[in-house]
Design an enzyme around this catalytic site. Sequence first.
Site, short mmCIF file in Angstrom:
data_model
loop_
_atom_site.label_atom_id
_atom_site.label_comp_id
_atom_site.label_asym_id
_atom_site.label_seq_id
_atom_site.Cartn_x
_atom_site.Cartn_y
_atom_site.Cartn_z
N ARG A 61 0.82 -1.22 0.00
CA ARG A 61 0.00 0.00 0.00
C ARG A 61 0.85 1.26 0.00
O ARG A 61 0.35 2.34 -0.34
CB ARG A 61 -1.00 -0.05 1.17
CG ARG A 61 -2.19 -0.92 0.84
CD ARG A 61 -3.00 -1.28 2.05
NE ARG A 61 -2.32 -2.29 2.85
CZ ARG A 61 -2.41 -2.39 4.18
NH1 ARG A 61 -3.14 -1.54 4.84
NH2 ARG A 61 -1.78 -3.35 4.81
N GLU A 98 3.69 -5.66 13.11
CA GLU A 98 2.65 -5.76 14.14
C GLU A 98 2.10 -7.17 14.28
O GLU A 98 1.76 -7.60 15.35
CB GLU A 98 1.52 -4.76 13.86
CG GLU A 98 0.66 -4.51 15.09
CD GLU A 98 -0.54 -3.61 14.80
OE1 GLU A 98 -0.74 -3.21 13.64
OE2 GLU A 98 -1.28 -3.35 15.75
P1 AMP Z 1 4.60 -1.93 11.53
O1 AMP Z 1 5.85 -2.53 10.98
O2 AMP Z 1 4.14 -2.59 12.79
O3 AMP Z 1 4.73 -0.43 11.66
O4 AMP Z 1 3.44 -2.22 10.48
C1 AMP Z 1 3.28 -1.41 9.35
C2 AMP Z 1 2.96 -2.20 8.12
O5 AMP Z 1 1.96 -3.19 8.36
C3 AMP Z 1 2.40 -1.28 7.07
O6 AMP Z 1 2.91 -1.72 5.81
C4 AMP Z 1 0.91 -1.44 7.16
O7 AMP Z 1 0.36 -1.49 5.87
C5 AMP Z 1 0.68 -2.74 7.92
N1 AMP Z 1 -0.10 -2.56 9.14
C6 AMP Z 1 0.34 -2.80 10.40
N2 AMP Z 1 -0.60 -2.57 11.31
C7 AMP Z 1 -1.68 -2.15 10.63
C8 AMP Z 1 -2.99 -1.74 11.02
N3 AMP Z 1 -3.37 -1.71 12.30
N4 AMP Z 1 -3.85 -1.35 10.05
C9 AMP Z 1 -3.46 -1.39 8.74
N5 AMP Z 1 -2.25 -1.77 8.32
C10 AMP Z 1 -1.36 -2.15 9.23
#
Ligand code: AMP
Length: 177
Positions: A61, A98
């Site tokens: 995205r 995450e």
């Molecule tokens: P992070 O590495 O934990 O910051 O996760 C970010 C990546 O995972 C991004 O590429 C987001 O598209 C996706 N992502 C993680 N958590 C979410 C969430 N709560 N809602 C939507 N996309 C998420």
Amino acid sequence: MKLSDAKRLVKNYPDFPKEGIQFKDISPVLENPEAFKALTRSAKQKISALEFNKIVGIDARGFIFGSVLAHVMHKGFIMCRKPGKLPGSLHRASFAYEYAETELGIQAERFSPKDNVLIIDDVLATGGTAKAAGKIVLNAGANLAGFLFIVNLPFLKGIEKLEKTFPGVPVYFVLSY
Ligand code: AMP
């Protein structure tokens, strides 16, 4: 459209893709041209004073907003992709995000030492994904100009992680929940 109206279109899905995750779905924003424009207009304003010549968009995205901004701001666009998607020699970094663990890579030949790179993704959650992308950019010998996210989830402290890992590198976001 006002940013506050566009913000209301981001749909929250509790417990997707697993229990405890509040998934922010940008699909209704992308479907609405006025909302999509409001978000990209605001994103462009946030980075208007920043000096950079290339945008790295994170799979998948991050490609949507990254490529639109690269187009309207006349910057080069580079894909940071998940395993098995890019040919040739890659700079890679593994990380946990995450709700999963994976690896990202960028083609080595995309960078020159003069490059000043802005990293873009849709959502900043724990910051693991963006941290990996930042490390790839630095390992490739380019300068890291900043990070931009459409949605920031402050309770997961992604900004703190990025600021600790990359001191002095600015982190911009458009919406916060
Ligand atoms: P992070 O590495 O934990 O910051 O996760 C970010 C990546 O995972 C991004 O590429 C987001 O598209 C996706 N992502 C993680 N958590 C979410 C969430 N709560 N809602 C939507 N996309 C998420």
